[in-house]
Design a protein around this motif. Structure first.
Motif, PDB file in Angstrom:
ATOM      1  N   PRO A 119       0.859  -1.101  -0.099  1.00 55.79           N
ATOM      2  CA  PRO A 119      -0.127   0.077   0.149  1.00 55.79           C
ATOM      3  C   PRO A 119       0.854   1.317  -0.074  1.00 55.79           C
ATOM      4  O   PRO A 119       0.476   2.344  -0.522  1.00 55.79           O
ATOM      5  N   LYS A 120       2.058   1.244   0.407  1.00 50.76           N
ATOM      6  CA  LYS A 120       3.102   2.325   0.512  1.00 50.76           C
ATOM      7  C   LYS A 120       3.520   2.824  -1.052  1.00 50.76           C
ATOM      8  O   LYS A 120       3.645   3.835  -1.115  1.00 50.76           O
ATOM      9  N   PHE A 121       3.522   1.824  -1.838  1.00 52.37           N
ATOM     10  CA  PHE A 121       3.748   1.953  -3.106  1.00 52.37           C
ATOM     11  C   PHE A 121       2.655   2.499  -3.774  1.00 52.37           C
ATOM     12  O   PHE A 121       2.773   3.522  -4.904  1.00 52.37           O
ATOM     13  N   LEU A 122       1.406   2.108  -3.625  1.00 53.33           N
ATOM     14  CA  LEU A 122       0.135   2.382  -4.340  1.00 53.33           C
ATOM     15  C   LEU A 122      -0.456   3.412  -3.840  1.00 53.33           C
ATOM     16  O   LEU A 122      -0.807   4.297  -4.771  1.00 53.33           O
ATOM     17  N   PHE A 123      -0.255   3.928  -2.916  1.00 50.55           N
ATOM     18  CA  PHE A 123      -0.734   5.296  -2.444  1.00 50.55           C
ATOM     19  C   PHE A 123       0.340   6.175  -1.828  1.00 50.55           C
ATOM     20  O   PHE A 123       1.188   5.710  -1.074  1.00 50.55           O
ATOM     21  N   CYS A 124       0.406   7.262  -2.657  1.00 49.82           N
ATOM     22  CA  CYS A 124       1.792   8.323  -2.369  1.00 49.82           C
ATOM     23  C   CYS A 124       1.115   9.299  -1.947  1.00 49.82           C
ATOM     24  O   CYS A 124       1.217  10.560  -2.444  1.00 49.82           O
ATOM     25  N   VAL A 168     -16.080  19.041 -15.076  1.00 50.41           N
ATOM     26  CA  VAL A 168     -15.294  17.804 -15.008  1.00 50.41           C
ATOM     27  C   VAL A 168     -14.711  17.563 -13.863  1.00 50.41           C
ATOM     28  O   VAL A 168     -13.931  18.289 -13.331  1.00 50.41           O
ATOM     29  N   LEU A 169     -15.021  16.323 -13.131  1.00 53.20           N
ATOM     30  CA  LEU A 169     -14.356  16.122 -11.676  1.00 53.20           C
ATOM     31  C   LEU A 169     -13.585  15.067 -12.058  1.00 53.20           C
ATOM     32  O   LEU A 169     -13.431  14.038 -12.499  1.00 53.20           O
ATOM     33  N   TYR A 170     -12.160  15.655 -11.949  1.00 50.16           N
ATOM     34  CA  TYR A 170     -10.770  14.725 -12.196  1.00 50.16           C
ATOM     35  C   TYR A 170     -10.336  14.037 -11.054  1.00 50.16           C
ATOM     36  O   TYR A 170     -10.131  14.639  -9.752  1.00 50.16           O
ATOM     37  N   MET A 171      -9.868  12.774 -11.110  1.00 49.49           N
ATOM     38  CA  MET A 171      -9.584  11.946  -9.914  1.00 49.49           C
ATOM     39  C   MET A 171      -8.073  11.507 -10.310  1.00 49.49           C
ATOM     40  O   MET A 171      -7.951  10.948 -11.332  1.00 49.49           O
ATOM     41  N   GLU A 172      -7.013  12.160  -9.381  1.00 43.28           N
ATOM     42  CA  GLU A 172      -5.659  11.861  -9.846  1.00 43.28           C
ATOM     43  C   GLU A 172      -5.083  10.631  -9.635  1.00 43.28           C
ATOM     44  O   GLU A 172      -5.683   9.540  -9.226  1.00 43.28           O
ATOM     45  N   GLY A 173      -4.050  10.309 -10.325  1.00 46.06           N
ATOM     46  CA  GLY A 173      -2.967   9.254  -9.934  1.00 46.06           C
ATOM     47  C   GLY A 173      -2.494   9.175  -8.453  1.00 46.06           C
ATOM     48  O   GLY A 173      -2.815  10.021  -7.922  1.00 46.06           O
ATOM     49  N   ASN A 174      -1.753   7.830  -8.273  1.00 45.32           N
ATOM     50  CA  ASN A 174      -1.157   7.545  -6.907  1.00 45.32           C
ATOM     51  C   ASN A 174      -0.546   8.828  -6.491  1.00 45.32           C
ATOM     52  O   ASN A 174      -0.525   9.098  -5.001  1.00 45.32           O
ATOM     53  N   GLY A 175       0.187   9.506  -7.260  1.00 43.52           N
ATOM     54  CA  GLY A 175       1.581  10.295  -6.682  1.00 43.52           C
ATOM     55  C   GLY A 175       0.806  11.776  -6.949  1.00 43.52           C
ATOM     56  O   GLY A 175       1.690  13.057  -6.529  1.00 43.52           O
ATOM     57  N   GLY A 176      -0.269  12.059  -7.409  1.00 48.91           N
ATOM     58  CA  GLY A 176      -0.708  13.306  -7.766  1.00 48.91           C
ATOM     59  C   GLY A 176      -1.447  14.138  -6.474  1.00 48.91           C
ATOM     60  O   GLY A 176      -1.832  13.631  -5.318  1.00 48.91           O
TER      61      GLY A 176
END
Length: 366
Positions: A119-124, A168-176
């Motif tokens: 999870p530490k790599f998946l969620f940043c 437009v509701l934008y959902m970011e990537g894990n490091g954004g």
């Protein structure tokens, strides 16, 4: 003298008999098992030292270090108890018990490491203070604070029309994070032009940016519904187009399956959390699937999506498998506009003009 000699002979025979009995009933582990056990214990001690020297230098990894420490303490305690329990058991039973314990130790440490490290790599989670400060000076950028029962969610609402308009509701990537996403959008004429006539919003996930709460797949599903319900009731918003990138595509899929959305745009989407884990280390099959804590079954959510989404995927994507994107594409009951963008990596979608053109076209023609 003769009697003395007889006594000596009897003592020697008794000693030999005792040796024979000792050879018969004593247990001496084979050399290979001793070696394995020795190296495992040395390895565990080394792992603990490395954990404290390396992982404890960051808040994010402190939980990993504590989990490994607790596991090591439990393992050593169980080994001590096992030693007491089998001390007087026959040799074969002791050999079997020690062998099983070695296997048990390896499995437990592997499992704990995966459960805590993955999870530490998946969620940043991160917060871009410079971008946040810059947006605070821009009149069109409105900072949002959405109160929920799990804490306050923060983000930005970018006003792009004086009249009510689609959002437009934008959902970011894990490091954004939301500040970085909106600032990058404003600094690029090519990117901001994609959303002409539409408001744009990006709200940080729990623990990201200034948002409160803990991150997990359950938290993300709740986050998506709470953000949508807040935004759809704003007077500036006529309808919501959901857009997700990488990690955010699973969340976007879930939202589209639960709420009435006007569009769904997915860049580098995955079919489920298992594919994301296998993208890091390709081993999560069979029993190892039990170690996946972020399941986010996007391919299952897709079956309840009533609109026709736009998917943009690349065979060169090194993070999200192109096959995973294809598997998701096949799940939508009303079809899907699947666009293959050749020759770009995972972090190049926002930098590629054909991607921006396809998004602009979808928003205009949906």
């Amino acid at each position: 003298m003769e009697k003395k000699n007889e006594i000596i002979d009897v003592e020697e025979q008794t000693t030999e008999l005792d040796k024979g009995r000792g050879n018969r009933f004593s247990y001496e582990p084979p050399q290979w098992l001793k070696g394995i056990r020795k190296h495992i214990y040395i390895g565990l001690i080394a792992a603990l030292l490395i954990t404290f020297v390396w992982f404890l230098t960051t808040d994010m990894m402190r939980g990993v270090a504590i989990a490994i420490l607790i596991t090591a303490a439990v393992i050593f305690f169980l080994r001590a108890v096992l030693g007491i329990v089998i001390a007087k058991k026959p040799g074969k039973i002791r050999l079997m018990a020690n062998t099983i314990f070695v296997l048990f130790t390896v499995i437990v440490f592997f499992s704990v490491t995966i459960l805590t490290v993955a999870p530490k790599f998946l969620f940043c989670p991160n917060f871009d203070e410079e971008a946040y400060a810059a947006l605070s000076e821009i009149e069109a950028a409105e900072e949002l604070s959405i109160k929920t029962e799990h804490g306050v969610l923060n983000g930005w609402f970018l006003h792009q029309s004086d009249a009510p308009a689609p959002l437009v509701l934008y959902m970011e990537g894990n490091g954004g994070n939301s500040s970085e996403a909106v600032k990058n959008l404003l600094e690029s004429p090519e990117k901001i032009a994609v959303f002409n006539g539409c408001h744009f919003a990006c709200i940080d996930y729990p623990s990201y940016g200034k948002s409160e709460g803990e991150i997990s797949d359950d938290a993300l599903r709740q986050y998506a519904l709470e953000v949508y319900d807040y935004l759809i009731n704003r007077q500036e918003v006529t309808e919501i187009i959901v857009m997700g990138y990488s990690l955010g595509t699973g969340v976007a899929n879930y939202l589209a399956s639960q709420r009435d959305v006007a569009g769904l745009i997915l860049m580098a989407p995955y079919a489920d959390g298992y594919d994301l884990y296998n993208g890091m280390v390709n081993v999560f099959y069979g029993p190892l699937r039990l170690l996946v804590t972020y399941k986010m079954d996007a391919v299952e959510y897709a079956k309840s999506v009533e609109i026709k989404p736009l998917i943009l995927a690349s065979p060169m994507d090194e993070v999200v498998s192109y096959n995973s994107s294809q598997r998701l594409f096949q799940a939508y009951p009303n079809g899907c506009n699947f666009v293959t963008v050749d020759g770009i990596s995972h972090n190049s979608f926002w930098k590629t003009q054909i991607v921006l053109d396809k998004i602009a076209e979808y928003i205009k023609e949906r």
